[in-house]
Every structure is written in C-alpha cells, then in structure tokens.
Design a protein around this motif. Structure first.
Motif, PDB file in Angstrom:
ATOM      1  N   THR A   1       0.860  -1.187   0.000  1.00  0.00           N
ATOM      2  CA  THR A   1       0.000   0.000   0.000  1.00  0.00           C
ATOM      3  C   THR A   1       0.891   1.230   0.000  1.00  0.00           C
ATOM      4  OG1 THR A   1      -1.683  -1.182   1.282  1.00  0.00           O
ATOM      5  CG2 THR A   1      -1.844   1.229   1.185  1.00  0.00           C
TER       6      THR A   1
ATOM      7  N   GLN B   1      -2.821   3.567  -7.770  1.00  0.00           N
ATOM      8  CA  GLN B   1      -2.419   2.747  -6.630  1.00  0.00           C
ATOM      9  C   GLN B   1      -2.280   3.557  -5.346  1.00  0.00           C
ATOM     10  OE1 GLN B   1       1.227   0.789  -7.670  1.00  0.00           O
ATOM     11  NE2 GLN B   1       0.394  -0.154  -9.528  1.00  0.00           N
TER      12      GLN B   1
ATOM     13  N   LYS C   1      -4.006   2.816  -1.881  1.00  0.00           N
ATOM     14  CA  LYS C   1      -4.811   1.609  -2.010  1.00  0.00           C
ATOM     15  C   LYS C   1      -3.919   0.375  -1.946  1.00  0.00           C
ATOM     16  CE  LYS C   1      -8.193   3.929  -5.003  1.00  0.00           C
ATOM     17  NZ  LYS C   1      -8.843   3.921  -6.338  1.00  0.00           N
TER      18      LYS C   1
ATOM     19  N   THR D   1      -2.430  -2.865  -3.169  1.00  0.00           N
ATOM     20  CA  THR D   1      -2.139  -3.319  -4.529  1.00  0.00           C
ATOM     21  C   THR D   1      -1.410  -4.648  -4.478  1.00  0.00           C
ATOM     22  OG1 THR D   1      -1.931  -1.011  -5.223  1.00  0.00           O
ATOM     23  CG2 THR D   1      -1.058  -2.687  -6.724  1.00  0.00           C
TER      24      THR D   1
END
Length: 768
Positions: free
Chosen positions: A98, A128, A131, A133
């Motif tokens: 993240t 990204q 978030k 990923t």
C-alpha cells in the motif's frame, strides 16, 4: 563444496523441459541439428518426477508484522531457503503493498532484487496511491539456491524539488501476506552418509519432517530404545518445526500423490528383521553395529536408513554413533567400531538453555553472524533470545547483572540519540548516545524483581523470574540526526549519514549464584521446556514406561514425546532408559514418563484425580463453577467436587504427580486407552498452540481442545540454603511474620532493659 546429488538423465531432462517452456523460441541461424529421440521409458520417467508448488508468506518466513519502508529506511529484505535435494523450475513473488497517497506517481517506484540481481522495477501509478495493490514479479529460477535473499528498495518522491528524506509522506507498507512461490522438483540423491542427516532431515526445509520408523512385528524394548535415541536426535535438529514419526511393522511406505517422497528408518537385528530384509544374500547378517543407506524399492526417490546389529545392544550403539559421530560417516555403509562417552553430562547443561553457573557472553547466544548489528537512520532493533531453566529461583533479588559494550556512528552533536533496552517488550533503561567515537561500556542490572508474595491462593506458589523461561532482550538504537530542512524561501538538503551500531559479542549477562527450586507438578514446565526430564539433557535420569506390547500409534506417541523433549533441550537422549516393568522402574532414582495407563499402585494414590477407564471418566471440578458449567478450572484453582460420566468418544490426559518412591522425583503420564486417544496425544505434542494450553497438574485432551487445571497439593523440587528457605516459608504467613517481628522487638527491648538495669546496679554497687 560440491553438492551430493546425482544429476541423472531424468532430472536433467525435466529441468531442460521446464527451462524450454519458460524461454521464448528464438530464430536459429546456425545449422539445425537432427532431433534427439527420447525413449518412451525416459519420457514417462520425466513426467513422473515428483514436484511441489510451494508458497510461503512473509509471515511464515518470520515477518510477524507488516514492513514499513520510509524515506530514511527505504530497504528491507527477507530470506528463504530450499532443500538441497530439490531444484526450482519456476519462481514468483506476489507482492502486496500500500503506497502513501502523498507520493508522486511514476517517479516513485520499488526495486526488487533476488540474491543481489535486479529482477524488476515496480512503478507506483496514480491509481495505486493509498490503495492496497497486488503485483506479481517473476524471479529467475536459475538464481535460486539453498539460501536466498529478496531485497526491496523504495524510491519515493513527494515533490519535484527540495525533498526531506524524513518527510511523513514518504512511505509504502509491505504486507506480511506477500508470497514467494516456487515450483520445486526432486533430485535423485546419492546413497552417501557423509551428508547425514540429509536427506532424512534438511535444516533448510520449513515443513515438519516426516520419518517412518519401521520395525519387525512386536518390536523389543532394545529396538524401541534405539528408535527413541534416533528420534530424539531428529527432534533436536527439527527444533521448532516438530517431528512426525509414524511407525510401520514389516513394511516400507510407498509414495502417494500427497507424499511423493518417503524417508524411512529401519531397525533390525540378525534374529529379528522385517520381512523385506529376509533375503540374506542381499542383506547378510552383520558382525558389528552397521548403518547403511539404500534406495526405497517402492519409491525411486525415497531413501531408507538401515540401523543393523547382532542384538539390541548393537542397535543402541549404532543409534548413538549416528547421533554423536555422524560427521565421521562416509559412503553408503558404515561399520561402528566403538562409541564411548568421555565426559558425563551435567545438570542444566542443555544447549538451548543459557548457562547459570557463570557469566555468559552474547557470542554464545547469537544464532547468525550479523545478529548484533544494525544500520540506517532508523535501524531495526537488535534482539537476543534468552532461554532459562524453568526452575530458576529468583526471589527478592537485586537484579541480573548485564554488562553491555556497544559501538555506533557518533552523531554530529549531543542531540538526544538514545539506546533503549527492553526485556519482553518491557522498558528497562535508556542510555545516551553521545558525540564520541569511543566504545561504550555500561554495567547495569536488569530490574526483574519477582513478586513479594508466595501465597498459593494467589496462583504463585514459588516466585519465579518475571522474564520466564523464554525471553527476548532488545537493544533499540534511536538516532535523532537532522538530515535536511526545507522552507518556502530556503531549501537545504543533505545526504543522510549511513549510521551503524553494534552490540559487542563480548557483552555478558550473569545468572550465576541463583538456586533451582520450583513447585510441582507443573505441566507448563513440561510443555515449554521438557522439565523435569530435560534437567539432564541426555535423559540419563529419566525412565520411560511403555506398554508391554505397544501398538504402532503408541510407539509413535512415545517417539514424538521424546523428540519433543529433545527439541526443547537441544540435545539427543543418548542415555535414555526404557522399561515395561513398573516395580523395577519405580525403584530407580529417576523421573518417570509413563505412556498408556497408570500402574495399579498409582491409581489408588490420593493425589490422583483423573482415571481413564474404558467405560468411565472421573474428573474433579472447581467449587466456584455454577450449575451446568462444562469448563474445567484454570491451573491453580482449588477443586471440591467430582463429576463422573460415561460417554463415547476419544479422550486423553496428561497428568503430573510426585513419585511415590523419591520425593525429589516427578512422574508425567501420557494417558489414553485406545488408538484414537493416542492420536489426540500426538496432535497435542506436535501443536505448539495446544502445548501452550498445557498447565497445572491435570490436562484433559478432547476433540474440542485442551483444558488444564491444578488439583492436589504442591511438592517442591530443588534445594535452597536454610536461611533462604526459612524466609521463603515465612513469606507465606504474613501474620506470623508480623507476630514474630513484634515479639522480636519486645524481646529485644526487654533484654536491653535487663542489661541496662544490671549495668546500673553494678555501677551503684561499685560506687558504694
């Protein structure tokens, strides 16, 4: 050093095929060679090569928490290993991360290295930011070896100009759920004992080793003893992994899809052999203890270790030779001439325990070379594990002497950099890191005072170290160096200093002078440390009671119990004693481990609170539980009622009690009356979570879980000086101490008054 494998045609062909599938086809300008025809048998053999799809998370590889990469701590790495009898045909890294929402996309990225070779660059896109990923990275299987290191480097940017490496926007969180996945294939191994214990056990393997122990029907006590010695060796090697030791009679295991490769150890004498060794031409009678490695006839990739002898004594000698002198072995067959123990073991000398008879250097406690080093502006803590005997008696002590010598990169000024020392996540002290390049030597005492109370009703019958038997000493270097600064009208940046810190391996911790004294029965000490049997790590003061005619699952339970004790002590049970005669075993001055059922005279013992019978179970319950309660009490809780039931279903128990023949000796009984109950015992002995629930003096094991309770009276094992024993006994009676104190004061006052009165009378008589 050359590897010990035979790279046969089968293995080479399988590797070539896997590599061909992974590489794109390129145009060839050279002369085309005629195709090579592979025989049908070889093609079938290639397809039958055992393979595994192995995936391990970062958590399984030792990372218990997520890793946070920062601008000032932008590198992290993890290691993984692979067995030496396997080869990797494919490797992938599934990275779960993240990134900070404050990063500049594209400019910010992650670099992935395998064994210092760049594998991939992962750009951080706008989608990204902030978030979670998941990205998959291909790793080159040709670089995979026995020991491997994956390094992650974070390159982060949050602005175009004038960046501070310590800015809070620079971070990316690497999840501990990230995976490294390998496709592994088996290699055919030479029959060479020079590499023992491989391939039966490989320290690079993360899985629990499974070793099939093979006997002729109705194995004798001598054969069982030899198997116990060898099982304890593998247990000490496997350590935290645990060991599974299934027992077979008169047959070798065959490979299955679930277990494509088998490892077996066979115990046989000239007159008592499994059926598959009946061919005297292929396996002639031996004239001395012999150890031999052969191929498993049912599994071309499996190996069989033959432990052979003229009689049971030879089997024990062969097993002890494997344990003590395996480094001398070479070839596929070794004849043992002599095994002699030159110096007997001493109490509390288990390799996994820190010594308590002298000061111990940190060099004796480290597990790998770089353990006492740290680097970076925010270096990771330096940790040191300290395992102690569970019966160490520390009461009203003045702390444990700790002499710490350390070096570090000196800060530019005295800016508040500190060395924080903690024990089991409890803060101990903080030392300043001054602007000096000289080595620092600090002598302090770990303030780990035990409770002043010794009241049994408060669940503390004998004061013990708060640090317990398993401890972690942590040194955390905290540097406060300012690397740069930025303002609206002024920008100043600098490269961060590569700070280094070292705890000298000549630093010492001293637990000498403390006595050994513990309240028993204490099954938690047995579960965590193998105590009281591990007091003599070679089990020279232990007798194991086994049933006269043991079944396969009973033998497995016995072998795995011994392997578990050695896993906790770190030393094989080379002097193990086995018996199936209670009258003989009870007369020995030794601790007793009973397997199966209790002898008749112990069933009538007043302290015996659990009896497993084929039709009835008895259990004492606590007096404070309400009606309808089905939960057993916590360890140490008093009991005042008994419940008697008849029920179906497997049940087992672990019971601790005092030996009826020797007051300083203990008995631990692993009780079950059918194979299903013994299977519950095996599952408990091989499950660290269930073993942590073992406590008190009685533990019931059912399919629902493990429940322990404390019933009966305590007895004490060990010794104390008379004056310390006196104070300890008095500490259990505070009212008596107060009465004695008041009486002492009054008596002293009365004696003082009498002496003064006598002196005055004598002076007056002299004046007259």
């Amino acid at each position: 050093m050359s590897r010990y494998f035979n790279f046969t045609l089968v293995s080479l062909l399988s590797l070539a095929m896997s590599c061909a599938q992974a590489q794109p086809i390129k145009e060839q300008t050279a002369k085309v060679q005629p195709p090579v025809t592979t025989p049908a048998s070889d093609s079938a053999a290639v397809s039958n090569v055992p393979g595994w799809d192995v995936s391990r998370s970062f958590e399984e590889l030792g990372r218990l928490t997520d890793s946070l990469l920062l601008g000032t701590h932008n590198t992290d790495q993890f290691e993984f290993t692979m067995r030496r009898d396997r080869i990797a045909s494919d490797a992938k890294l599934q990275l779960e991360y993240t990134p900070s929402p404050g990063l500049l996309p594209t400019l910010s990225h992650l670099r992935v290295y395998l064994n210092d070779e760049l594998m991939s660059v992962i750009t951080i896109d706008k989608e990204q930011l902030g978030k979670k990923t998941v990205r998959q990275v291909d790793l080159d299987p040709r670089l995979i070896s026995d020991f491997n290191r994956v390094r992650l480097e974070f390159v982060g940017h949050y602005t175009d100009i004038c960046e501070e490496p310590s800015n809070s926007a620079l971070w990316v969180n690497i999840s501990r759920a990230s995976l490294v996945s390998l496709k592994e294939q088996a290699l055919i191994v030479q029959n060479d004992l020079a590499y023992f214990p491989m391939p039966f056990f490989d320290a690079r393997d993360y899985d629990k080793p499974v070793l099939n122990m093979v006997f002729a029907a109705s194995p004798t006590l001598g054969e069982q003893r030899a198997a116990g010695i060898l099982a304890s060796y593998f247990g000490s090697q496997a350590a935290w992994r645990g060991t599974k030791l299934p027992v077979l009679f008169d047959q070798l295991p065959a490979a299955t899809p679930a277990k494509p490769i088998t490892a077996s150890i066979v115990f046989a004498t000239n007159t008592h052999r499994p059926a598959f060794l009946s061919d005297l031409k292929q396996f002639p009678p031996v004239e001395a203890p012999v150890v031999q490695m052969i191929d498993n006839p049912n599994d071309r990739y499996g190996k069989v270790l033959l432990v052979l002898g003229r009689d049971e004594a030879d089997l024990a000698v062969a097993a002890q030779a494997l344990v003590l002198g395996g480094d001398l072995f070479r070839g596929d067959r070794v004849v043992i001439d002599k095994v002699q123990q030159i110096q007997p073991r001493q109490p509390y000398d288990a390799p996994n325990w820190m010594r308590t008879d002298r000061a111990v250097r940190f060099a004796e406690l480290i597990k790998y070379p770089e353990q006492l080093r740290a680097s970076g502006l925010q270096p990771l803590p330096i940790s040191l594990d300290i395992n102690l005997p569970p019966d160490l008696f520390v009461w009203r002590n003045q702390g444990i002497p700790l002499q710490t010598k350390y070096r570090y990169t000196p800060p530019a000024s005295n800016d508040g950099s500190r060395l924080n020392i903690s024990l089991n996540n409890q803060f101990i002290t903080s030392l300043p890191l001054v602007a000096s390049s000289k080595d620092r030597l600090e002598e302090l005492r770990l303030a780990v005072l035990s409770s002043e109370s010794a009241n049994i009703n408060e669940k503390l019958s004998v004061p013990a170290l708060k640090i317990g038997d398993r401890n972690n000493l942590r040194f955390n270097f905290s540097f406060a160096t300012t690397t740069s600064s930025s303002q609206r009208d002024r920008c100043q940046t600098s490269l961060p200093v590569d700070t280094q810190a070292v705890i000298d391996d000549q630093s010492t911790i001293d637990l000498s002078g403390y006595h050994h004294y513990i309240a028993m029965p204490d099954l938690a000490a047995f579960a965590r440390s193998g105590f009281p049997f591990s007091r003599m790590a070679d089990l020279s003061e232990t007798v194991v009671m086994v049933p006269p005619q043991s079944s396969a699952v009973q033998l497995s339970t016995y072998l795995e119990a011994i392997a578990g004790i050695s896993a906790r002590s770190g030393l094989p049970a080379i002097n193990l004693t086995l018996s199936d005669n209670w009258e003989e075993a009870s007369k020995r001055d030794a601790d007793v481990l009973i397997l199966g059922s209790l002898p008749p005279d112990l069933r009538d013992n007043q302290d015996m609170n659990v009896l497993l019978d084929r039709s009835r179970d008895w259990l004492l319950k606590a007096n404070h539980q309400g009606p309808g309660s089905s939960q057993t009490t916590n360890a140490g809780s008093p009991v005042a009622s008994r419940v008697e039931v008849s029920a179906k279903g497997p049940i087992a128990a672990i019971v601790g009690m005092q030996s009826p023949s020797h007051e300083q000796r203990s008995i631990v009984a692993l009780l079950a009356n059918e194979d299903a109950g013994f299977q519950l015992l095996r599952e408990t002995l091989n499950d660290s979570g269930k073993m942590d629930a073992v406590a008190g003096s009685v533990v019931l094991i059912r399919s629902s879980g493990v429940q322990g309770q404390m019933v009966g009276d305590h007895y004490y094992v060990g010794s104390l000086p008379w004056w310390l024993m006196l104070w300890f006994k008095l500490s259990e009676h505070p009212i008596l101490i107060a009465f004695l104190a008041v009486s002492g004061v009054l008596l002293s006052a009365f004696m003082t008054w009498r002496i003064l009165k006598w002196a005055a009378r004598r002076r007056l008589a002299y004046e007259e």
